[in-house]
Scaffold this motif. Sequence first.
Motif, PDB file in Angstrom:
ATOM      1  N   GLY A   1       0.794  -1.218   0.000  1.00 18.29           N
ATOM      2  CA  GLY A   1       0.000   0.000   0.000  1.00 18.29           C
ATOM      3  C   GLY A   1       0.823   1.264   0.000  1.00 18.29           C
ATOM      4  O   GLY A   1       0.281   2.368  -0.010  1.00 18.29           O
ATOM      5  N   GLY A   2       2.143   1.102   0.001  1.00 19.57           N
ATOM      6  CA  GLY A   2       3.036   2.259   0.040  1.00 19.57           C
ATOM      7  C   GLY A   2       3.819   2.422  -1.247  1.00 19.57           C
ATOM      8  O   GLY A   2       5.040   2.640  -1.216  1.00 19.57           O
ATOM      9  N   VAL A   3       3.154   2.281  -2.398  1.00 17.00           N
ATOM     10  CA  VAL A   3       3.824   2.377  -3.701  1.00 17.00           C
ATOM     11  C   VAL A   3       3.053   3.364  -4.576  1.00 17.00           C
ATOM     12  O   VAL A   3       1.829   3.315  -4.658  1.00 17.00           O
ATOM     13  N   ALA A   4       3.792   4.257  -5.221  1.00 19.15           N
ATOM     14  CA  ALA A   4       3.188   5.198  -6.171  1.00 19.15           C
ATOM     15  C   ALA A   4       4.025   5.198  -7.447  1.00 19.15           C
ATOM     16  O   ALA A   4       5.255   5.294  -7.398  1.00 19.15           O
ATOM     17  N   VAL A   5       3.355   5.070  -8.584  1.00 23.64           N
ATOM     18  CA  VAL A   5       4.007   5.120  -9.893  1.00 23.64           C
ATOM     19  C   VAL A   5       3.461   6.332 -10.635  1.00 23.64           C
ATOM     20  O   VAL A   5       2.235   6.495 -10.714  1.00 23.64           O
ATOM     21  N   PHE A   6       4.336   7.170 -11.143  1.00 20.81           N
ATOM     22  CA  PHE A   6       3.868   8.394 -11.795  1.00 20.81           C
ATOM     23  C   PHE A   6       4.912   8.881 -12.793  1.00 20.81           C
ATOM     24  O   PHE A   6       6.105   8.536 -12.701  1.00 20.81           O
TER      25      PHE A   6
ATOM     26  N   LEU B   1       9.605   7.831 -16.055  1.00 22.78           N
ATOM     27  CA  LEU B   1       8.774   6.913 -15.291  1.00 22.78           C
ATOM     28  C   LEU B   1       9.416   6.718 -13.913  1.00 22.78           C
ATOM     29  O   LEU B   1      10.563   6.287 -13.807  1.00 22.78           O
ATOM     30  N   VAL B   2       8.667   7.058 -12.861  1.00 28.30           N
ATOM     31  CA  VAL B   2       9.197   7.024 -11.500  1.00 28.30           C
ATOM     32  C   VAL B   2       8.388   6.041 -10.673  1.00 28.30           C
ATOM     33  O   VAL B   2       7.159   6.017 -10.733  1.00 28.30           O
ATOM     34  N   VAL B   3       9.095   5.211  -9.896  1.00 27.33           N
ATOM     35  CA  VAL B   3       8.462   4.330  -8.923  1.00 27.33           C
ATOM     36  C   VAL B   3       8.900   4.779  -7.533  1.00 27.33           C
ATOM     37  O   VAL B   3      10.093   4.841  -7.239  1.00 27.33           O
ATOM     38  N   LEU B   4       7.921   5.115  -6.711  1.00 26.66           N
ATOM     39  CA  LEU B   4       8.167   5.515  -5.324  1.00 26.66           C
ATOM     40  C   LEU B   4       7.682   4.382  -4.437  1.00 26.66           C
ATOM     41  O   LEU B   4       6.511   3.992  -4.496  1.00 26.66           O
ATOM     42  N   ALA B   5       8.585   3.802  -3.645  1.00 31.17           N
ATOM     43  CA  ALA B   5       8.225   2.633  -2.844  1.00 31.17           C
ATOM     44  C   ALA B   5       8.715   2.804  -1.418  1.00 31.17           C
ATOM     45  O   ALA B   5       9.876   3.163  -1.190  1.00 31.17           O
ATOM     46  N   GLU B   6       7.824   2.548  -0.467  1.00 32.35           N
ATOM     47  CA  GLU B   6       8.201   2.615   0.949  1.00 32.35           C
ATOM     48  C   GLU B   6       8.828   1.288   1.365  1.00 32.35           C
ATOM     49  O   GLU B   6       8.299   0.212   1.059  1.00 32.35           O
ATOM     50  N   ILE B   7       9.954   1.384   2.064  1.00 38.10           N
ATOM     51  CA  ILE B   7      10.635   0.189   2.559  1.00 38.10           C
ATOM     52  C   ILE B   7      11.033   0.432   4.014  1.00 38.10           C
ATOM     53  O   ILE B   7      10.812   1.510   4.562  1.00 38.10           O
TER      54      ILE B   7
ATOM     55  N   ASP C   1      12.793   4.688 -15.063  1.00 37.87           N
ATOM     56  CA  ASP C   1      13.824   5.725 -15.107  1.00 37.87           C
ATOM     57  C   ASP C   1      14.385   6.035 -13.732  1.00 37.87           C
ATOM     58  O   ASP C   1      15.557   6.340 -13.585  1.00 37.87           O
ATOM     59  N   ASP C   2      13.535   5.995 -12.713  1.00 34.66           N
ATOM     60  CA  ASP C   2      14.016   6.314 -11.367  1.00 34.66           C
ATOM     61  C   ASP C   2      13.201   5.527 -10.355  1.00 34.66           C
ATOM     62  O   ASP C   2      11.972   5.542 -10.373  1.00 34.66           O
ATOM     63  N   ILE C   3      13.900   4.801  -9.496  1.00 31.26           N
ATOM     64  CA  ILE C   3      13.270   4.078  -8.396  1.00 31.26           C
ATOM     65  C   ILE C   3      13.702   4.754  -7.111  1.00 31.26           C
ATOM     66  O   ILE C   3      14.892   4.803  -6.788  1.00 31.26           O
ATOM     67  N   VAL C   4      12.736   5.281  -6.385  1.00 24.00           N
ATOM     68  CA  VAL C   4      13.039   6.009  -5.154  1.00 24.00           C
ATOM     69  C   VAL C   4      12.505   5.200  -3.982  1.00 24.00           C
ATOM     70  O   VAL C   4      11.293   4.983  -3.858  1.00 24.00           O
ATOM     71  N   LEU C   5      13.408   4.719  -3.142  1.00 22.80           N
ATOM     72  CA  LEU C   5      13.038   3.952  -1.960  1.00 22.80           C
ATOM     73  C   LEU C   5      13.007   4.902  -0.761  1.00 22.80           C
ATOM     74  O   LEU C   5      13.991   5.586  -0.476  1.00 22.80           O
ATOM     75  N   VAL C   6      11.870   4.964  -0.101  1.00 23.45           N
ATOM     76  CA  VAL C   6      11.649   5.981   0.924  1.00 23.45           C
ATOM     77  C   VAL C   6      11.153   5.332   2.212  1.00 23.45           C
ATOM     78  O   VAL C   6      10.692   4.189   2.206  1.00 23.45           O
ATOM     79  N   PRO C   7      11.241   6.054   3.330  1.00 29.00           N
ATOM     80  CA  PRO C   7      10.737   5.517   4.601  1.00 29.00           C
ATOM     81  C   PRO C   7       9.218   5.403   4.596  1.00 29.00           C
ATOM     82  O   PRO C   7       8.538   6.002   3.759  1.00 29.00           O
ATOM     83  N   PRO C   8       8.676   4.645   5.558  1.00 29.15           N
ATOM     84  CA  PRO C   8       7.210   4.544   5.668  1.00 29.15           C
ATOM     85  C   PRO C   8       6.560   5.917   5.837  1.00 29.15           C
ATOM     86  O   PRO C   8       7.163   6.858   6.335  1.00 29.15           O
ATOM     87  N   ARG C   9       5.282   6.024   5.368  1.00 25.53           N
ATOM     88  CA  ARG C   9       4.447   7.222   5.480  1.00 25.53           C
ATOM     89  C   ARG C   9       4.912   8.359   4.578  1.00 25.53           C
ATOM     90  O   ARG C   9       4.561   9.507   4.780  1.00 25.53           O
ATOM     91  N   THR C  10       5.721   8.037   3.552  1.00 27.90           N
ATOM     92  CA  THR C  10       6.143   9.072   2.602  1.00 27.90           C
ATOM     93  C   THR C  10       5.154   9.202   1.455  1.00 27.90           C
ATOM     94  O   THR C  10       4.875  10.307   0.994  1.00 27.90           O
ATOM     95  N   VAL C  11       4.631   8.073   0.986  1.00 23.15           N
ATOM     96  CA  VAL C  11       3.664   8.101  -0.124  1.00 23.15           C
ATOM     97  C   VAL C  11       2.374   8.752   0.362  1.00 23.15           C
ATOM     98  O   VAL C  11       1.771   8.315   1.341  1.00 23.15           O
ATOM     99  N   LEU C  12       1.962   9.806  -0.315  1.00 21.45           N
ATOM    100  CA  LEU C  12       0.780  10.565   0.094  1.00 21.45           C
ATOM    101  C   LEU C  12      -0.495   9.841  -0.325  1.00 21.45           C
ATOM    102  O   LEU C  12      -0.577   9.282  -1.420  1.00 21.45           O
ATOM    103  N   LYS C  13      -1.499   9.891   0.546  1.00 22.21           N
ATOM    104  CA  LYS C  13      -2.774   9.227   0.283  1.00 22.21           C
ATOM    105  C   LYS C  13      -3.922  10.153   0.651  1.00 22.21           C
ATOM    106  O   LYS C  13      -3.762  11.086   1.430  1.00 22.21           O
ATOM    107  N   THR C  14      -5.075   9.864   0.059  1.00 21.37           N
ATOM    108  CA  THR C  14      -6.288  10.601   0.413  1.00 21.37           C
ATOM    109  C   THR C  14      -6.840  10.046   1.721  1.00 21.37           C
ATOM    110  O   THR C  14      -6.348   9.052   2.258  1.00 21.37           O
TER     111      THR C  14
END
Length: 940
Positions: free
Chosen positions: A589-594, A606-612, A641-654
């Motif tokens: 639930g902590g993945v955003a592709v944009f 193409l960017v993949v943002l993934a919480e780890i 093009d870019d894979i960004v591995l980020v801490p939990p609660r970084t991916v924004l949600k509604t």
Amino acid sequence: MPIKTSPSSHQEIPAADLLLGIVRRLSGELRPTSKAMAHLGLDHALDSDFGLDSLARMELLVRIQRETGVRLSETALAEADTPRDLLALMESQPLATIPASPHFATQTLCEIGHPPETIATLNEMLDWHVAQHGERTHITFYVDEERTEEITYRMLQTESRELAAGLRTQGLGNGDRIAIMLPTGREFFTAFYGALYSGCVPVPLYPPTRPSQIEDHMRRIAGIITNAEASILVTDERAKALGHLLRAQCSSLRSVVTVSELSGPIIPQPLPRPNAQDIALLQYTSGSTGNPKGVVLTHTNLLANLRAMEQASGITSADIFVSWLPLYHDMGLIGACMGSLSVGFLLVLMSPLAFLARPSRWLWTIHRHRATVSAAPNFAYELCANKLDDRDLDGLDLSCWRLAYNGAEPVSSDTLSHFAARLAPYGFGPKAMTPVYGLAESSVGLAFPPLGRGPLIDRVDREALSGTGIALVASMEDPNPRHIVSCGRPLPEHAIRIVDATGQVLPERRQGMVQFQGPSATRGYFRNPEATKLLFDGPWLNTGDLGYLATEDLYLTGREKDIIIRGGHNIHPQELEEAVNQVRGVHKGGVAVFPATAPQTGTERLVVLAEIKEFARNKERSRIQSEINRLAIDLLGLPVDDIVLVPPRTVLKTSSGKIRRSACRERYERGVLINAHHKPWRQILHLVYSGIKTQTKRWQHRCVGCAWSAWAWTVFAAIVPFAWCLIVLAPALTLRRNIARTSARLVLSLTGLTPRVEGLQHLTESTPTIVVANHASYLDALILTAVLPPRFTYVAKQELLNKTLAALPLRRLDSAFVERFDSTRGAEDTNGMADLTRAGASLVFFPEGTFQSESGLLPFRLGAFVIAARCGIPVVPIALIGTRTLLRGERRRPHYSVLQVLIGEPLYGKGDDEWQVALKLRDTARTRILARLGEPDTAT
């Protein structure tokens, strides 16, 4: 409070040590390489220090119960910020283990009569139920795990009317917006229906849950209240302090009150009766703080949708609906709660936090009440399929559940199969799962599948869909087809079509933009003309979703604004997100592709943002990146093009848990993706500072505005009386009209209001012409007088003849007067004005006949167009922009506004039928004015 480590152990361990051990072990599983774990204590934050998100907290509560015997309520999930907060809650609970297999009594309901189709408003619907069976239970609400509260129709009506009287005594009424920020419970319904009974418009807001996210939450709420121009915020005692912080941010907010403060003995006074076309609800969709979108829903919209869903679902008053869905969300508020009011079935309500704390409670509540209907987003079914222990389900019987609606977010075919397989031993039938589609712009529901069919899944060729947009059925040998779940067929009296970028309708199995129309459709977004204009394509509304039709069924493939185009392929981010979520080490639930724009080249990436895990080693991070790239190549045929591995609660949600891809993209491109989570007290201090700053700017703006208003009145007082005398005394009509024009221009020039004029060349000829303009302010005539050639005669309402100061100059300017209410006199006046035009006069009409404070173009009267058709002269439509802001409604204080006078091309009537020519002229002129005005069409 000492607690035994197990039922058979005689050793007692202090509760603080035992709890800290549970928290550390769970956190250690999520962050195995962290060296700071041993130093974290009772006062460290569960989220930012221990790294426990909402799902991890759910697991924590389960472990606390298993290891200590203490069963914490959902309050712990929402309000506990540290282990010490949890400890305090544990010490207040009895040391007891709840049996895993409760056996509840069944419940049955008799069917009641169906509300008449003539009922036109929600108020009338509630009144009808009270008259027919006022003591029947409308809502059963779970106050806690075992204790329920019954709300009858009569109780709801009585309490709502008391609150309505309280609102009326505060000077609130027709059309005023009332923000409601209350948790699920009795008070929410009192406030909601109380607002309706008072003639106000309720605006549901989601209450704050996590202290660590309070600042972001309050900023989003402030954006909604500002856009809605809400006068009062109704909340509970716990949130009143936060509500007062909102007052500093929102100029329209007059007070923050509780339900008890508003309610009291009913003071005898008539309550207004709303019309079917009145706004019943502003439903705010998820969006940024700067551009909230409040969907305008009338009583007609809501009742049309509820009746269409009832027809498609076969639900009756004998059904029982269990819901934990939030009441600020359309699926919970309209689908469940208003559905219960419309059909008459029993609604059993739980708090959303009760579900998140223990998802099994949802299933056990269905079992207990023998509920036949329930609904949830896809993630809830996924959670139940994967997270529930066999001990949580022992003795469960779901054979009563015949409609399990799955909507509000993309439906996964894997989730459908996992849930059906997991719950089949407990009586859940696979055909009960019912994927549906809806959106706030259609009230809530738009597409439902045929009854009893079960899920329908389409296997399509992945390459063909992304490369050509054609949903080819995949061959059985295809190793990697795409599985797309059908959302059903359009509700009765509604229609869905698929169009390409040029607006051309596409055939079956061609992917394009999903559009719809029907009686449930909104008339636009509240005070957001730009978004409203993008919403409509003629009579059709854009959903923002992409999909295709096949044998009448709708299949969604993604969101239009989220689509990524790379190498001629259309990439849907949901598909890659779902795959990346399965990678070991990635937070589900902590993945955003944009897509994101590269600042150096301006090209799209193409960017993949993934919480780890926050402290993952380089080797682990490399493995995750490699797996994500491999998945991208397998699914899309090209690398990321870019894979960004980020801490939990970084991916924004509604608020409803949907990924906010656009917001993630914005932060990524600004380089501020990872922000530190401040302590709640720091966030509140920052909100206070922001409020003071906002209030200071508002005070400065108000001072400047007051100074300009005073100057405008000074100019008006200095010029208008002098011009009045000259107009009255001047001997010739041409001279009098030139005096009026010069005076009007001088007033506008000295106040900085000289309008931008476009299309004046359409009025240069001296032949008779009829000008029609929208009417939004008392100053419209002044502005037109400054802009138009002095040959025009203004058509004014007959009532002005009774006002001497206005009547004298109007007569001297040779104005024509028309009777608005007496049809016989009105026809005579029309004939008289037709004679004027035949004699060479050009007339100016405001065909709306009146104006209102709220934006929106009113219906046009026919008089001007009958004259044009009868005399064979052209009609010139004019759009006046900014005049409503300049002087709104009956207010006397002007506000500076940028003015525009947009003059359209002349319209000529053709045909022998005078009446039909007049109708066509009216409709064409109104359409052209509406297109340039950017305001809602109140005629719809």
